[in-house]
Design an enzyme around this catalytic site. Structure first.
Site, PDB file in Angstrom:
ATOM      1  N   HIS A  59      32.642  40.513  11.662  1.00  0.00           N
ATOM      2  CA  HIS A  59      31.583  41.500  11.478  1.00  0.00           C
ATOM      3  C   HIS A  59      32.042  42.902  11.848  1.00  0.00           C
ATOM      4  CE1 HIS A  59      27.393  42.845  11.186  1.00  0.00           C
ATOM      5  NE2 HIS A  59      27.598  43.524  12.292  1.00  0.00           N
ATOM      6  N   HIS A 108      21.788  42.175   8.058  1.00  0.00           N
ATOM      7  CA  HIS A 108      21.376  41.463   9.271  1.00  0.00           C
ATOM      8  C   HIS A 108      20.920  40.080   8.842  1.00  0.00           C
ATOM      9  CE1 HIS A 108      20.203  42.363  13.655  1.00  0.00           C
ATOM     10  NE2 HIS A 108      21.444  42.774  13.463  1.00  0.00           N
TER      11      HIS A 108
END
Length: 765
Positions: A59, A108
């Site tokens: 990420h 998200h």
């Protein structure tokens, strides 16, 4: 009382080189752990391992995507409008009159599956802080959402929670939600996509950067206190494949407080205005680890931090937990010592807690060569001593193997030509209604109605129009338009062409508002990078976007990669979501998708060239459950010509309506414009099936003002855009005629069909 664990200091690490460490549990591979040991010349302390584990996560480090993302820089077109490109928290674009706009989209996804409300809410909060960090006032948000089948039990759990999280956070901040997307598909059943976009406005001179210059300058942490919520949150959840244990990860999801974030926004903008900040970074994924390493790496390369000075709401947190915490609503600033009192006074005025936790340090030439020096202490004991650039900029870079999946040829060979087509007028009419009611095409009002689209008073266009538009200054009429688009069906059939089609649609949607497209952001949602087939999809997708942006002269300003969107071996369809930003000189010239309610007799024109392109179409999916063939051909030259035409026509006030033709084809475009304007139309087509359901690109439906028909025809010739008159406005029905027949659907039936899909399922739930 339980015995406290012994503090793992640098001295301890040097004395105990063979102490076992749980690096694999933190997502660190064997070879990565060995590399950390080589960098440090010893084993890492627990705190150092925490930093590397989150900073080298997929990420945060983009370790599997960097080799492909470089194309966005290597192929970047020259743009005088680009003020800040990739590498900072968000890109910045010049929109004229001394103003600049910064925008970015991020995912998200995994947190929003585990805890839908908070996952989506903190996704909004995080992207807003990215925009704030650039020195801009956030002025609007958008969201691109994908869920599993509408009637699936898990969708009925996740979708309402995600929507409530987005609306709660955005509405409380007072930010209008001006558009986005809503899609459904079986592959997203356990992997929803929650991609949040924010846009902010500033003056050129207001731009802030993530850097820590000036030895002796103070490092200040301000905003919320640090707690155990979100420890390893986005960095851990977004860097692993989902499994049956996913719901056990709820503590990893951050908890948001939009009211505190609102104060943080106003406080930060006042700090910028008064020149009290020389470097700034928000604390999102990887928290203190990210903010300190990136600020240090962007400045002198040196920083000393006292972790015991970090304000906590849980006094039992260890140094490594403080470093991994992703508690929300926090910022880190670099402040000159002589301005520190002014800085803290401003924070007090906004009721924002601020604490000096360290200072910028100089580094020796040898330390600079190694990547700088970041030192952290805990009650006087050194727990971190590492080169910050090795964590922030010099993480692992993988050239993952990739290969075209063996089933790709068979998928493309299975064209929709074999599918049964409507045999008569009534069946054609019924299929138009089925397509119009499809969950990914139907009215999104159940969702968008929960968002405040007009707060702040600058919204010009919002959902359900092709793009959102806002005025960017109180002293003029200049505006910006934004649109996001993606089509997982197209990219599954051909990742290169499908990504270009997503870009082209977003570009076209911005142009359909009357704005001139300027720049691009992206959120690239894919399955596991460890799967060569997924990596082939990703490589082709990035290549397609880079090539398209070079051709169209729209640079990629930044974005986000989201991997591991899969459960077990089942990955989502490759889902690049492309955001395009454009500028319009006068928002009064904006175009809407609605037919003019008093435009009886005005002519309806179809711009562009149509073909029988049904691969990956809504018709094939909804009527036959089919996915196969090739997506519609992308003609970037035609897209550019259409965009120039629409912008020029808006400037000259020649059109009453402009609506792009995309999902569902011409049938959907006409029905939507009729419903939004409250007036019907009568059109004639030659090949009813292909003309109504085909999804050829570079097309738009327009209504020309009666007195401007000659001027618009001349403009079409100048730009080389085919324009075909297909009918007129009037009546209270959508009437379609063709050589062998025709049908009609009254507006009330269109509305019931289009608006009833989501409420029928979600209100019942």
């Amino acid at each position: 009382m339980p015995e406290q664990p012994q503090l793992d200091t640098v001295a301890t690490a040097q004395r105990t080189p063979d102490n076992p460490q749980p690096y694999s549990e933190l997502g660190v591979a064997d070879d990565e752990y060995e590399r950390i040991r080589r960098i440090l010349g010893r084993r890492p302390t627990a705190a150092e391992l925490a930093i590397y584990s989150v900073m080298w996560s997929e990420h945060c480090s983009y370790k599997s995507s960097k080799v492909h993302l470089r194309q966005f820089g290597e192929k970047a077109p020259h743009s005088d409008a680009l003020l800040v490109g990739m590498g900072e928290n968000a890109g910045v674009v010049d929109v004229g009159e001394g103003r600049a706009v910064t925008f970015k989209i991020e995912s998200h996804n995994h947190p929003s599956y585990v805890e839908p409300h908070q996952g989506a809410a903190t996704g909004v909060g995080g992207i807003v802080r990215d925009i704030l960090t650039m020195g801009a006032r956030p002025v609007a948000v958008m969201d691109a959402l994908r869920f599993g089948p509408l009637d699936a039990p898990d969708t009925r759990r996740v979708l309402p929670g995600v929507v409530s999280g987005i609306s709660f956070y955005g509405n409380c901040l007072g930010l209008p939600n001006i558009g986005g997307e809503l899609g459904f598909g079986a592959g997203y059943a356990a992997n929803p996509l929650v991609n949040a976009l924010c846009v902010g406005v500033m003056r050129h001179e207001d731009i802030q950067l993530a850097q820590a210059p000036g030895p002796g300058n103070k490092v200040v942490l301000f905003g919320a206190t640090t707690g155990p919520d979100g420890i390893g949150g986005a960095s851990v959840l977004a860097s692993a494949t989902f499994d049956d244990e996913s719901h056990a990860k709820r503590p990893s999801v951050q908890v948001g407080d939009p009211f505190l974030e609102k104060l943080l926004i106003e406080c930060s903008l006042e700090l910028y205005r008064d020149g009290l900040v020389v470097g700034i970074q928000d604390l999102g994924a990887a928290g203190v680890s990210c903010a300190t390493t990136e600020l240090a790496a962007g400045g002198t390369g040196g920083m000393r931090i006292e972790l015991d000075r970090v304000p906590l709401r849980d006094s039992t947190l260890t140094p490594e937990e403080i470093l991994m915490s992703e508690s929300q609503e926090r910022m880190m600033a670099v402040v000159e010592p002589e301005r520190l009192e002014e800085f803290t006074a401003t924070c007090r005025r906004w009721n924002i807690q601020a604490a000096v936790i360290g200072e910028v340090t100089d580094v020796t030439p040898e330390e600079a060569e190694r990547g700088g020096r970041l030192v952290m202490t805990w009650n006087g004991e050194t727990v971190v001593d590492l080169p910050p650039r090795t964590a922030s900029d010099e993480g692992p870079v993988y050239e993952r193997p990739y290969a075209r999946p063996p089933e790709q040829d068979a998928l493309q060979a299975d064209t929709p030509d074999r599918l049964a087509r409507p045999e008569d007028d009534e069946e054609l009419r019924e299929q138009v209604l089925r397509v119009l009611a499809a969950p990914g095409v139907c009215d999104p009002g159940w969702v968008t109605g929960q968002y405040d689209s007009y707060v702040r008073g600058d919204t010009v266009l919002s959902a359900p129009h092709d793009g959102g538009m806002i005025r960017v200054g109180e002293d003029g009429d200049r505006g910006i338009a934004l649109a996001t688009d993606g089509n997982g069906r197209y990219t599954r059939l051909d990742p290169y062409a499908g990504t270009q089609a997503a870009f082209a649609e977003a570009y076209r949607n911005v142009a359909a508002t009357g704005a001139r497209p300027l720049a691009v952001t992206n959120c690239l949602n894919f399955g596991s990078p460890e799967d060569p087939g997924v990596m082939w999809q990703f490589a082709e997708s990035t290549r397609g976007l880079a090539d398209a942006c070079r051709t169209m002269g729209t640079p990629v300003t930044g974005g986000n990669v989201s991997f591991y969107n899969q459960t077990g071996d089942s990955a989502i369809n490759p889902s690049p979501v492309i955001g395009v930003l454009g500028v319009i000189d006068d928002v009064h010239a904006r175009l809407t998708t609605a037919f003019p309610p008093r435009g009886d007799g005005a002519r309806v024109l179809l711009l562009g060239t149509s073909g029988e392109e049904l691969g990956g179409s809504v018709w094939a999916e909804v009527v036959h459950g089919h996915l196969g063939g090739l997506p519609p051909r992308v003609d970037l030259d035609a897209e550019a010509a259409l965009a120039r035409l629409l912008s020029a026509a808006a400037d000259d006030r020649l059109l009453a309506t402009a609506h792009d033709v995309s999902d569902g084809g011409l049938a959907v475009a006409l029905a939507e414009s009729a419903m939004r304007g409250g007036v019907g139309c009568s059109v004639r087509v030659e090949e009813p099936f292909a003309d109504l359901f085909g999804e050829s690109g570079a097309r738009a439906v327009v209504v020309v003002l009666p007195e401007e028909e000659e001027s618009f025809a001349r403009l079409c010739r100048e730009h080389g855009v085919p324009a075909t008159e297909i009918g007129t406005i009037g009546g209270s029905a959508l009437t379609v005629n063709y050589p062998d027949g025709g049908f009609s659907i009254d507006l009330d039936t269109l509305r019931r069909t289009h608006e009833g899909t989501l409420p029928a399922v979600l209100d019942a739930e």
